[in-house]
Design an enzyme around this catalytic site. Structure first.
Site: not given
Length: 185
Positions: A8-11, A14
């Site tokens: 997972r990445v936040s944005t 990314q």
């Protein structure tokens, strides 16, 4: 014991490539990945998919615990769900393996620090907003509707629901615009 990866990445800007590569090297037979905030497990469809899929004897693998959860409550919920299914959790870059007592203890400590970091970031953000407001720089987001237009439509006899439909906005936005003007509703 099959290992399933979660990245997972936040944005959206990314990149997930490094996490995917690390999970492949860790022997994951399948990897689920998403670009969404980790502040909550709600709305994380890929995480839900992998949690629904794992079975007894399986292992969920993440690169770091903060990729899985940013609050101790969410982290403990995920670990409890895995434990109830007879599955375990392992983090590649941290000494976490819930099949061992030391791994479970370290997991709880890292969860506390991940939540602490999130809370500090939120506090810094709020401090920055307060300072910007004090300087007159921060005004919040731009209004989604011209209050004068809403007021005019209301004075012409349109009801809030009709105004909302006409302008493509919610009724609560109409009510908020009317409340902040001198129009009596």
């Amino acid at each position: 014991m099959p290992s399933y990866g979660y990245a997972r990445v936040s944005t959206a800007d990314q990149n997930l490539d490094l996490q995917r590569e690390a999970l492949k090297e860790a022997g994951c037979v399948a990897i689920r990945a998403e670009k969404v905030s980790g502040s909550s497990t709600k709305g994380r469809d890929e995480l839900r998919t992998v949690l629904d899929f794992v079975q007894s004897g399986d292992e969920l693998v993440v690169v770091r615990i903060d990729r899985l959860a940013r609050s101790i409550g969410d982290l403990q919920d995920v670990v409890r769900e895995l434990k109830a299914k007879g599955a375990t959790l392992r983090a590649i870059e941290q000494p976490i393996d819930t099949s061992t007592a030391a791994g479970k203890a370290f997991l709880d400590m890292l969860g506390v620090f991940a939540e602490f970091e999130t809370n500090l970031r939120r506090e810094r953000q709020m401090e920055g907003i307060a300072k910007a407001k004090a300087r007159g720089v921060y005004k919040g987001r731009k209004p989604s509707v011209d209050k004068a237009v809403v007021e005019r439509m209301h004075k012409e006899g349109m009801k809030p629901g009709a105004i909302a439909t006409e302008l493509g906005i919610s009724r609560s936005t109409v009510w908020r615009a009317l409340r902040t003007t001198d129009v009596l509703i």
